[in-house]
Motif scaffolding. Structure first.
Motif, mmCIF file in Angstrom:
data_model
loop_
_atom_site.group_PDB
_atom_site.id
_atom_site.type_symbol
_atom_site.label_atom_id
_atom_site.label_comp_id
_atom_site.label_asym_id
_atom_site.label_seq_id
_atom_site.Cartn_x
_atom_site.Cartn_y
_atom_site.Cartn_z
ATOM 1 N N ARG A 115 -33.641 26.108 55.862
ATOM 2 C CA ARG A 115 -33.234 25.502 57.134
ATOM 3 C C ARG A 115 -32.931 26.590 58.158
ATOM 4 N NH1 ARG A 115 -28.710 21.233 55.210
ATOM 5 N NH2 ARG A 115 -30.048 19.776 54.082
ATOM 6 N N LEU A 126 -32.891 15.149 65.024
ATOM 7 C CA LEU A 126 -32.214 16.446 65.139
ATOM 8 C C LEU A 126 -31.076 16.651 64.153
ATOM 9 C CD1 LEU A 126 -32.098 16.692 69.032
ATOM 10 C CD2 LEU A 126 -33.421 18.170 67.493
ATOM 11 N N SER A 127 -30.685 15.607 63.448
ATOM 12 C CA SER A 127 -29.531 15.814 62.559
ATOM 13 C C SER A 127 -29.651 15.114 61.211
ATOM 14 C CB SER A 127 -28.225 15.428 63.259
ATOM 15 O OG SER A 127 -28.303 14.157 63.827
ATOM 16 N N THR A 128 -30.875 15.031 60.703
ATOM 17 C CA THR A 128 -31.081 14.483 59.349
ATOM 18 C C THR A 128 -32.064 15.378 58.595
ATOM 19 O OG1 THR A 128 -30.943 12.301 60.422
ATOM 20 C CG2 THR A 128 -31.559 12.325 58.097
ATOM 21 N N PRO A 129 -31.635 16.593 58.244
ATOM 22 C CA PRO A 129 -32.574 17.535 57.629
ATOM 23 C C PRO A 129 -32.857 17.217 56.158
ATOM 24 C CG PRO A 129 -30.406 18.543 57.833
ATOM 25 C CD PRO A 129 -30.302 17.189 58.477
#
Ligand SMILES: Nc1ncnc2c1ncn2[C@@H]1O[C@H](COP(=O)(O)OP(=O)(O)OP(=O)(O)O)[C@@H](O)[C@H]1O
Ligand SMILES: Nc1ncnc2c1ncn2[C@@H]1O[C@H](COP(=O)(O)OP(=O)(O)OP(=O)(O)O)[C@@H](O)[C@H]1O
Lengths: 413, 413
Positions: free
Chosen positions: B166, B226-229
């Motif tokens: 990431r 943008l916020s669920t990797p």
């Protein structure tokens, strides 16, 4: 001649004095001559060395990482955790200057962090255990969580800023590993690090492990913790990370800082209030805990939503959330966001209660119950409450439902 | 003598020949002498220069970033996107060696990536537009998405490995910004980059922008992106990123690689199938599209779940998901995970359809409809389907429901 940085050495009391004296800004803040400074060790956590130094003008707190866990030298650990605590303070201090301490100095070779000393403040857990309930502290912590998480979320910043911060904190892997293992994994299966005081608890531990609903929720919380980077979290917001005078409250010890779901910080805080709730001998005093939880959540929510509202009307608002101008849609989006935080809070609160009773690092709160069987009964009740939380088929709808579940579990004892 | 790397220069045909000749392994792969190599430019995308070179032994494809968008030199752009395409290939190739190309060489100064040439393959969009429907390609892409995302998710790896990846891909911000703006923001409000062919579409654009439900879903999809990797995504999996012979299929062009929700890759792929569905003149041929979507989803799901199952029984399984041994709980967890991917897929599919008709970068598919009013009617139908998808009050339950919605919107025309 190039000055090489000195190699890492663990400082003793005299080392601390010499180190502070070598920093002109810090020496000036203390005032007087170094020989006259009062320096003492106050380490009481699991991980680090902590010292307080006072001079005629003021005081500072010096924290140094050890190459191992302080309470278990055989458990080796990299030193860089102090770096992340300093980075956390630098990221959030502008948004919560009245609710945490400023990073006055960070030494990347000695892994030393210096912040102002909180000389009038008591650790919240200590206060709660002494039966001192400060009416405003829950509101202060609610403010802290709202302001620190909102400011570091995509609601407040363009994603590039958020991603650059995520890059930094994604390196805080040693401490994240501790959370994943100690909080979100070990208690749910056999592991030598687990322990509990009373054999009567063993049947509840077995029931927790046998519950398919608990296991499913734990798996999903673990995954959420690791893959929902909503905001920069404190990461270890228990009542030992809060120092207060009643009127003034400061959050300390942000070395577990990581991006994650906002409900994790909220859940750890109320989980620790609930541990104290179950450990309080005087049942009459317990309504104070319910008030504190209520105040914490209400303040958090109000403050978070008001920051969001300001963003919508601000000229420099982040690029997110400008599609919608319709008020009722905005409110709908906000309520979904808040429900998600609430649901996470309930889940992580339960994991904190469980791991603090049957995991590696317990809380001191229950030691105030002198009678072993009362203590066991209360721990049992706390565990059953946590189990209930995790087993809910549908997310609890409101804080009122959550508090009712809590009271039911208390009255059952 | 230190060899300094040559400064970046955009290669022309002869530059490509010289560059390839300077790399012994590549020269050997092509065979013969450099003068005899056939080198030609095949750039047809928006961003980069692409060349094919063939020698007596084999062929390679060379891709070089330009300091601007290829089709718009005034739109400046950093060169590092080729780095991310190379990094993506290196991360996923071990898991999908039969479904993508190997990174044979990456030059970090010239921002050049070299992969094997796919000489027998056709770009899927081109094939679909020519009315060539390969029965297996949807299954191949389903396999690709399953294996590439599973392998880079927390289900397959300890979180430290995932976080280190990431950290790398969180730097791919220029291209992520393009996705956020062009796919998930601009079409939903006035922006000079938007355009559409027929003024009759303007009323639908207005309806999209006036729909509170659409706006709310778009905001939430942007935030989720943008916020669920969950896994490493290809990030631009349209039918122009798939090359196939029918029997053999390769995914190319992973420069948008980013960690995000798995449903994003799946949604882009089926969104582009659906764009072709609405652009197909021969209505009888359209059942093929429905079959392809069905096959894609079924294959993806089956493959992803079987990888998950193997992880559970493997000795070296990741540390996640070992709390549960109860089969029905495991199945429950898996179905929740799959539902989440499905819901994301439906949403991102809709955003892809919309932005490809009214946003900056359109698809060629509709150009095969010669009659402007038919074309407009079909674009309208596609937009209304996308609007329907986004406006669903509750997540669609199954692929059957999704396909029914699609057919309803087609028959309405
Ligand atoms: N700024 C400060 N001013 C005064 N005392 C402080 C300050 N910071 C910490 N302390 C004291 O030092 C103690 C240990 O600090 P801290 O919790 O930061 O250490 P730690 O070893 O990281 O703990 P943990 O194991 O909980 O992570 C606190 O409980 C508190 O009593
Ligand atoms: N390995 C390959 N073998 C043969 N042809 C290829 C290969 N890779 C790419 N091509 C050809 O080059 C074209 C452009 O490649 P690619 O899509 O990677 O470029 P791009 O400029 O990044 O496109 P985009 O703007 O869609 O991102 C493809 O459409 C295909 O025709």
């Amino acid at each position: 001649m190039t000055m090489l940085p000195s190699p890492y050495t663990t400082l003793d009391l005299e080392g601390v004095r010499t180190f502070l004296a070598s920093l002109p800004a810090i020496a000036a803040r203390l005032g007087g001559t170094p020989e006259a400074w009062q320096v003492r060790e106050v380490s009481d956590g699991n991980l680090n060395m902590v010292f307080l130094a006072h001079g005629p003008h003021g005081g500072v707190c010096l924290k140094q990482a050890l190459p191992h866990v302080r309470v278990d030298p055989s458990w080796k650990m990299p030193l860089d955790r102090t770096f992340f605590e300093a980075a956390y303070l630098r990221a959030i201090f502008p948004h919560v200057p009245d609710l945490t301490t400023e990073c006055l100095h960070f030494d990347p070779h000695q892994f030393i962090l210096i912040v102002p000393a909180l000389s009038e403040h008591t650790v919240l857990r200590t206060a709660l255990m002494a039966g001192t309930f400060y009416p405003s502290v829950a509101a202060h912590v609610g403010e802290f969580v709202a302001r620190s998480t909102f400011a570091t979320s995509l609601l407040a910043e363009p994603f590039e800023t958020v991603m650059n911060r995520r890059i930094c904190f994604a390196r805080n892997q040693t401490l994240t590993r501790i959370t994943v293992d100690l909080v979100l994994t070990d208690p749910y299966h056999d592991h030598p690090r687990n322990h509990w005081a009373d054999p009567h608890l063993t049947s509840i531990v077995a029931a927790l492990r046998a519950s398919a609903a608990v296991q499913a929720r734990i798996d999903s919380l673990r995954l959420r913790f690791l893959s929902t980077p909503q905001a920069l979290l404190h990461g270890d917001l228990h009542t030992g990370s809060v120092m207060t005078t009643g009127a003034d409250t400061r959050i300390i010890d942000g070395e577990f800082a990581t991006f994650g779901p906002i409900g994790f910080d909220a859940g750890l805080f109320i989980g620790n209030l609930i541990l104290n709730f179950f450990a309080t001998p005087d049942r009459a005093a317990q309504s104070v805990h319910l008030d504190m939880i209520q105040t914490f959540w209400t303040t958090f929510k109000k403050q978070f939503l008001s920051l969001w509202q300001n963003r919508e009307t601000a000229q420099d608002r982040s690029e997110l959330y400008y599609a919608t101008t319709d008020k009722s849609t905005q409110n709908f989006e906000k309520s979904l966001f808040m429900n998600e935080i609430f649901h996470d809070m309930c889940g992580f609160c339960a994991t904190e209660i469980i791991r603090r009773i049957i995991g590696y690092a317990h809380v001191a709160d229950f030691t105030i119950l002198a009678d072993p069987s009362t203590r066991m009964e209360r721990q049992k009740a706390a565990l059953l409450f946590a189990k209930d939380c995790l087993e809910q088929k549908k997310p609890l709808k409101s804080l009122a439902d959550f508090l009712e579940l809590l009271q039911q579990n208390m009255s059952a004892r």
